[in-house]
Design an enzyme around this catalytic site. Sequence first.
Site, short mmCIF file in Angstrom:
data_model
loop_
_atom_site.label_atom_id
_atom_site.label_comp_id
_atom_site.label_asym_id
_atom_site.label_seq_id
_atom_site.Cartn_x
_atom_site.Cartn_y
_atom_site.Cartn_z
N GLU A 134 8.92 -30.06 -67.06
CA GLU A 134 9.42 -30.84 -65.93
C GLU A 134 8.92 -30.28 -64.61
O GLU A 134 8.51 -31.04 -63.72
CB GLU A 134 10.95 -30.88 -65.94
CG GLU A 134 11.52 -31.75 -67.05
CD GLU A 134 13.04 -31.80 -67.02
OE1 GLU A 134 13.63 -31.44 -65.98
OE2 GLU A 134 13.64 -32.20 -68.05
N HIS A 169 17.02 -38.88 -64.88
CA HIS A 169 18.12 -38.57 -65.79
C HIS A 169 18.93 -39.81 -66.16
O HIS A 169 19.74 -39.75 -67.09
CB HIS A 169 19.04 -37.51 -65.17
CG HIS A 169 18.39 -36.17 -65.02
ND1 HIS A 169 17.61 -35.85 -63.93
CD2 HIS A 169 18.37 -35.08 -65.83
CE1 HIS A 169 17.15 -34.61 -64.07
NE2 HIS A 169 17.60 -34.13 -65.20
#
Length: 266
Positions: A131, A164
């Site tokens: 990430e 998310h």
Amino acid sequence: MGAGLVSACLPISYVLLVHLFDRNGTDRNDPESVKRRFKGALLSNFVSIVVTAFYLRDYTDSPMLEMGVRWDNIGQSITYPFILMNAFYLGQFVMMQIDRTLWHYFDWYEWKLCFNSWVWRRDIIVGPITEEIVFRACSSTLMAHVYGPTMTILLNPIPFAASHFHHIWDDQRRGYSLAHSILQRGFQFCYTYLFGAFATWLQLTTRHAIVPIIAHAFCNAQGLPLWLEIPNYPKRRDRLTLYAAYSVGFAAFVHLLYTRNGMPTP
């Protein structure tokens, strides 16, 4: 396609590839799903690095160094975020000591269980690395050359935090209601945005990709600070100790950020 648009698309490609590789998965914590998502994340890393390096050639002769792939000051790039995040979570560690759970960090068997867990590998190792490479080393670095560091710190965390929301589908497949999933992921959006701004600042300030990676891994391991749990401790001495530990820890965290003591510099 302009560099600014590319920098915004890279985080989206990360989420899309992760889901594409696990399009038939029913539980993101299932080991087989975790493995498939690893492959998508690694492919996203490769594509993001190549694309970012291509566009960075217009701004620098050393695209990889600009992305934070470097060996100079490597010691400081490891110790600084480690000390910084230990300060931030000082109250948490004192809380664990009071709860008599701090020993888990010094137990070989506990570490063995962690390393054998695919979910732990994802949350603490692969997730933070992949990430941060896409969102910080690639996206924020490229975006900073187009919009400047201040706008990048404000804008870059948005796709990181919004990514998310894809967990809503995972939540529903695990039996949670849509309203519960939206509320949970909305709250997650708020605190991941704050972390994203913090990690972006670390990336742009230190020019070391490993700095936000370590900070990210630390936050994933510890979670949110638990100062709201302090009133639940029955002993006044424990409550005062915890309030003091959290206060001292946060003060040390801010001091290290403000003074930049021990921070690696490019």
